[in-house]
Design a protein around this motif. Structure first.
Motif, PDB file in Angstrom:
ATOM      1  N   THR A  88      19.821 -15.721  -8.031  1.00  0.00           N
ATOM      2  CA  THR A  88      19.436 -14.743  -7.007  1.00  0.00           C
ATOM      3  C   THR A  88      18.626 -16.053  -6.076  1.00  0.00           C
ATOM      4  O   THR A  88      17.813 -16.611  -6.323  1.00  0.00           O
ATOM      5  CB  THR A  88      19.963 -13.914  -6.141  1.00  0.00           C
ATOM      6  OG1 THR A  88      18.212 -13.261  -6.052  1.00  0.00           O
ATOM      7  CG2 THR A  88      20.388 -12.532  -7.573  1.00  0.00           C
TER       8      THR A  88
ATOM      9  N   GLU B  53      25.200 -13.180   3.759  1.00  0.00           N
ATOM     10  CA  GLU B  53      26.407 -12.846   3.930  1.00  0.00           C
ATOM     11  C   GLU B  53      26.858 -10.864   3.560  1.00  0.00           C
ATOM     12  O   GLU B  53      26.922 -10.286   4.302  1.00  0.00           O
ATOM     13  CB  GLU B  53      27.311 -13.837   3.559  1.00  0.00           C
ATOM     14  CG  GLU B  53      29.227 -13.581   4.787  1.00  0.00           C
ATOM     15  CD  GLU B  53      29.844 -14.016   3.944  1.00  0.00           C
ATOM     16  OE1 GLU B  53      29.733 -15.265   2.986  1.00  0.00           O
ATOM     17  OE2 GLU B  53      31.138 -13.743   3.826  1.00  0.00           O
ATOM     18  N   LYS B  54      26.458 -11.115   1.855  1.00  0.00           N
ATOM     19  CA  LYS B  54      26.724 -10.028   1.526  1.00  0.00           C
ATOM     20  C   LYS B  54      25.668  -8.857   1.954  1.00  0.00           C
ATOM     21  O   LYS B  54      26.137  -7.924   2.397  1.00  0.00           O
ATOM     22  CB  LYS B  54      26.360 -10.138   0.274  1.00  0.00           C
ATOM     23  CG  LYS B  54      27.007  -9.589  -1.287  1.00  0.00           C
ATOM     24  CD  LYS B  54      27.005  -9.263  -2.494  1.00  0.00           C
ATOM     25  CE  LYS B  54      27.260  -8.350  -2.989  1.00  0.00           C
ATOM     26  NZ  LYS B  54      27.148  -6.711  -2.618  1.00  0.00           N
ATOM     27  N   PHE B  55      24.353  -9.161   2.327  1.00  0.00           N
ATOM     28  CA  PHE B  55      23.292  -8.142   2.576  1.00  0.00           C
ATOM     29  C   PHE B  55      24.304  -7.581   4.259  1.00  0.00           C
ATOM     30  O   PHE B  55      24.079  -6.800   4.056  1.00  0.00           O
ATOM     31  CB  PHE B  55      21.890  -9.008   3.036  1.00  0.00           C
ATOM     32  CG  PHE B  55      20.988  -8.487   3.447  1.00  0.00           C
ATOM     33  CD1 PHE B  55      19.910  -7.958   1.970  1.00  0.00           C
ATOM     34  CD2 PHE B  55      20.776  -8.223   4.549  1.00  0.00           C
ATOM     35  CE1 PHE B  55      19.060  -6.565   2.697  1.00  0.00           C
ATOM     36  CE2 PHE B  55      20.378  -7.600   5.072  1.00  0.00           C
ATOM     37  CZ  PHE B  55      18.938  -6.841   4.575  1.00  0.00           C
TER      38      PHE B  55
ATOM     39  N   ALA C 236      26.652  -7.391   5.012  1.00  0.00           N
ATOM     40  CA  ALA C 236      28.963  -6.883   5.326  1.00  0.00           C
ATOM     41  C   ALA C 236      28.102  -5.864   4.293  1.00  0.00           C
ATOM     42  O   ALA C 236      28.677  -5.085   4.838  1.00  0.00           O
ATOM     43  CB  ALA C 236      29.027  -8.279   4.365  1.00  0.00           C
ATOM     44  N   ASP C 237      27.289  -5.455   3.238  1.00  0.00           N
ATOM     45  CA  ASP C 237      26.260  -4.435   3.079  1.00  0.00           C
ATOM     46  C   ASP C 237      25.949  -3.771   3.167  1.00  0.00           C
ATOM     47  O   ASP C 237      25.154  -2.539   2.621  1.00  0.00           O
ATOM     48  CB  ASP C 237      25.934  -4.774   1.292  1.00  0.00           C
ATOM     49  CG  ASP C 237      26.870  -5.244   0.568  1.00  0.00           C
ATOM     50  OD1 ASP C 237      28.510  -5.649   0.372  1.00  0.00           O
ATOM     51  OD2 ASP C 237      26.396  -5.896  -1.286  1.00  0.00           O
TER      52      ASP C 237
ATOM     53  N   ALA D 283      31.043 -18.320   7.691  1.00  0.00           N
ATOM     54  CA  ALA D 283      31.084 -17.222   8.052  1.00  0.00           C
ATOM     55  C   ALA D 283      31.492 -16.386   8.800  1.00  0.00           C
ATOM     56  O   ALA D 283      31.084 -15.435   8.773  1.00  0.00           O
ATOM     57  CB  ALA D 283      30.058 -16.103   6.218  1.00  0.00           C
TER      58      ALA D 283
ATOM     59  N   LYS E 204      17.186 -13.858  -3.234  1.00  0.00           N
ATOM     60  CA  LYS E 204      16.355 -13.296  -2.798  1.00  0.00           C
ATOM     61  C   LYS E 204      14.551 -13.058  -3.868  1.00  0.00           C
ATOM     62  O   LYS E 204      14.142 -13.218  -3.928  1.00  0.00           O
ATOM     63  CB  LYS E 204      16.932 -11.890  -3.239  1.00  0.00           C
ATOM     64  CG  LYS E 204      18.712 -11.310  -3.647  1.00  0.00           C
ATOM     65  CD  LYS E 204      18.893  -9.593  -3.778  1.00  0.00           C
ATOM     66  CE  LYS E 204      20.271  -9.540  -4.353  1.00  0.00           C
ATOM     67  NZ  LYS E 204      20.607  -8.467  -4.678  1.00  0.00           N
TER      68      LYS E 204
ATOM     69  N   LEU F 298      25.640 -17.559   0.844  1.00  0.00           N
ATOM     70  CA  LEU F 298      26.364 -16.093   0.440  1.00  0.00           C
ATOM     71  C   LEU F 298      25.508 -14.889   0.523  1.00  0.00           C
ATOM     72  O   LEU F 298      26.484 -13.717   0.707  1.00  0.00           O
ATOM     73  CB  LEU F 298      27.101 -16.724  -0.917  1.00  0.00           C
ATOM     74  CG  LEU F 298      27.568 -17.746  -0.449  1.00  0.00           C
ATOM     75  CD1 LEU F 298      28.102 -18.588  -2.243  1.00  0.00           C
ATOM     76  CD2 LEU F 298      29.205 -17.644   0.332  1.00  0.00           C
ATOM     77  N   ASP F 299      24.405 -15.048  -0.361  1.00  0.00           N
ATOM     78  CA  ASP F 299      23.338 -13.864  -0.080  1.00  0.00           C
ATOM     79  C   ASP F 299      23.299 -13.242   1.367  1.00  0.00           C
ATOM     80  O   ASP F 299      22.955 -11.576   1.472  1.00  0.00           O
ATOM     81  CB  ASP F 299      22.560 -14.131  -0.755  1.00  0.00           C
ATOM     82  CG  ASP F 299      22.533 -14.546  -2.380  1.00  0.00           C
ATOM     83  OD1 ASP F 299      23.723 -13.624  -3.142  1.00  0.00           O
ATOM     84  OD2 ASP F 299      20.825 -15.525  -2.860  1.00  0.00           O
TER      85      ASP F 299
ATOM     86  N   THR G  27      18.823 -11.474   8.940  1.00  0.00           N
ATOM     87  CA  THR G  27      19.152 -12.051   8.167  1.00  0.00           C
ATOM     88  C   THR G  27      17.605 -13.327   7.861  1.00  0.00           C
ATOM     89  O   THR G  27      17.795 -14.570   9.425  1.00  0.00           O
ATOM     90  CB  THR G  27      19.918 -12.600   6.493  1.00  0.00           C
ATOM     91  OG1 THR G  27      20.567 -13.024   8.093  1.00  0.00           O
ATOM     92  CG2 THR G  27      20.359 -11.118   6.904  1.00  0.00           C
TER      93      THR G  27
ATOM     94  N   ALA H 113      21.847  -2.634   0.558  1.00  0.00           N
ATOM     95  CA  ALA H 113      22.728  -3.303  -0.162  1.00  0.00           C
ATOM     96  C   ALA H 113      21.698  -4.020  -1.563  1.00  0.00           C
ATOM     97  O   ALA H 113      22.117  -4.494  -2.589  1.00  0.00           O
ATOM     98  CB  ALA H 113      23.482  -4.821   0.847  1.00  0.00           C
TER      99      ALA H 113
END
Ligand code: NAP
Length: 319
Positions: A270, A307-309, A311-312, A28, A272, A304-305, A109, A317
């Motif tokens: 998740t 990456e989303k964190f 990206a947001d 990613a 998280k 993936l979590d 992260t 996020a």
């Protein structure tokens, strides 16, 4: 001068969870940094034959599988460091981990995949036959005891489940427990008591594992009653130690939510944790499945979590 190693994704631990997170985070374009301690590759490096990791028709070796995972993570761009992380500060971002070399690692992260360790009885003879008849994982090694006699030590859910599972292969399963009652759930106990292939030895401890040195193999156990009044010898081909696991989470005590046994608590479905931007994957948060493939799966989820964190836009996020 202390050099700070900064990264968008910092991963602690190099078992299947950490290395899979590294592969996904690398692909990613997040340039992950992975720090591993004194047992690179984790628990898989102390197993021998692996027949249940998907994708390999032939038997593979645990250490070889971990070498492959590591090479894969490096080939897609993960930067690896060997260091024992001694302190972490999760109070603000970037999160800071300090190794015993003095190296400081910072991550926007953090993925925690520091794993767990099976508890062992602590006998010298147990150590001599680990991987040669002594195991802490019936799911991994039960298959090698088709038609044989094995013993399980412990009285909790794991011991009872492992004993029942082993009856699929072994012709006889002894369960050795140090008290006169089990702590496993009633339903499991009922199943165990109803299974004719299982016999329980109450109020006994394993004093010694006995076997051949060439080829290295287990032939029996020397048991001692808890009162110390008597001893008995038991012929077995294998011993499964099922007296619990210890998650490697001492570093995070007081900072992350954990259950009463020290496993990191993650939000359902998740990876998280209670701290936005900190994720946990593998055996450090899983006391039920504990398989290489499930750890790898949750490592993928953690990447993936993360990456989303990112990206947001980070903390905003987190739901
Ligand atoms: P556990 O519940 O802590 O049980 C450990 C067992 O090993 C106990 O019976 C204990 O004896 C015995 N033991 C501990 N140290 C020993 C030693 N040095 N020598 C001999 N015996 C020793 O561990 P677990 O069974 O691995 O379960 C861990 C957690 O995972 C539990 O919360 C369990 O419910 C959960 N779990 C759930 C499932 C499921 O829901 N299907 C499956 C597996 C595990 P004493 O009884 O005398 O203390």
């Amino acid at each position: 001068m202390v050099i700070k190693k900064q990264s968008r994704v910092l991963i602690l631990g190099s078992g299947p969870a950490g290395l899979t997170a590294a592969v996904y985070a690398s692909r990613a374009n997040l340039g992950p940094v992975l720090v591993h301690g004194i047992q690179p590759g984790g628990q898989m490096t102390i197993t021998t034959d692996v027949e249940n990791y998907p994708g390999f028709a032939e038997v593979i070796q645990g250490p070889w599988l971990m070498d492959q995972m590591r090479a894969q993570a490096e080939s897609v761009g993960t930067e690896m460091f060997s260091d024992i992380v001694e302190s972490v500060d999760l109070s603000k971002r970037p999160f800071v981990c300090v190794g015993d070399s003095g190296q400081v690692f910072e991550g926007e992260t953090l993925i925690i995949s520091t794993g767990a360790q099976a508890k062992w009885l602590g006998l010298e003879s147990e150590g001599s036959y680990k991987g040669f008849g002594v195991s802490a994982c019936a799911t991994c090694d039960g298959f090698f005891f088709k038609g044989k006699t094995v013993a399980v030590v412990g009285g909790g859910n794991t011991a009872v489940e492992e004993a029942l599972f082993l009856t699929n292969f072994a012709s006889k399963v002894w369960l050795i427990h140090r008290r006169d009652k089990l702590r496993a759930e009633k339903l499991l106990q009922d199943r165990l008591f109803a299974n004719k292939a299982v016999e329980i030895i109450w109020d006994h401890k394993v004093e010694e594992v006995v076997g051949h040195s060439n080829p290295r193999s287990v032939t029996g156990l020397r048991l001692k009653s808890v009162s110390g009044a008597s001893r008995r010898d038991l012929s077995v081909d294998g011993l499964f130690v099922a007296i619990g696991h210890t998650p490697n989470t001492q570093l995070f005590e007081g900072q992350l939510d954990m259950d009463e046994e020290g496993y990191i608590v993650t939000a359902p479905d998740t990876t998280k944790t209670n701290i936005p931007g900190v994720f946990a994957a593998g055996d450090v948060q899983d006391k039920i499945y504990r398989q290489a493939v499930t750890a790898a799966g949750s490592g993928c989820m953690a990447a993936l979590d993360a990456e989303k964190f990112l990206a947001d836009g980070g903390a905003s996020a987190v739901s």
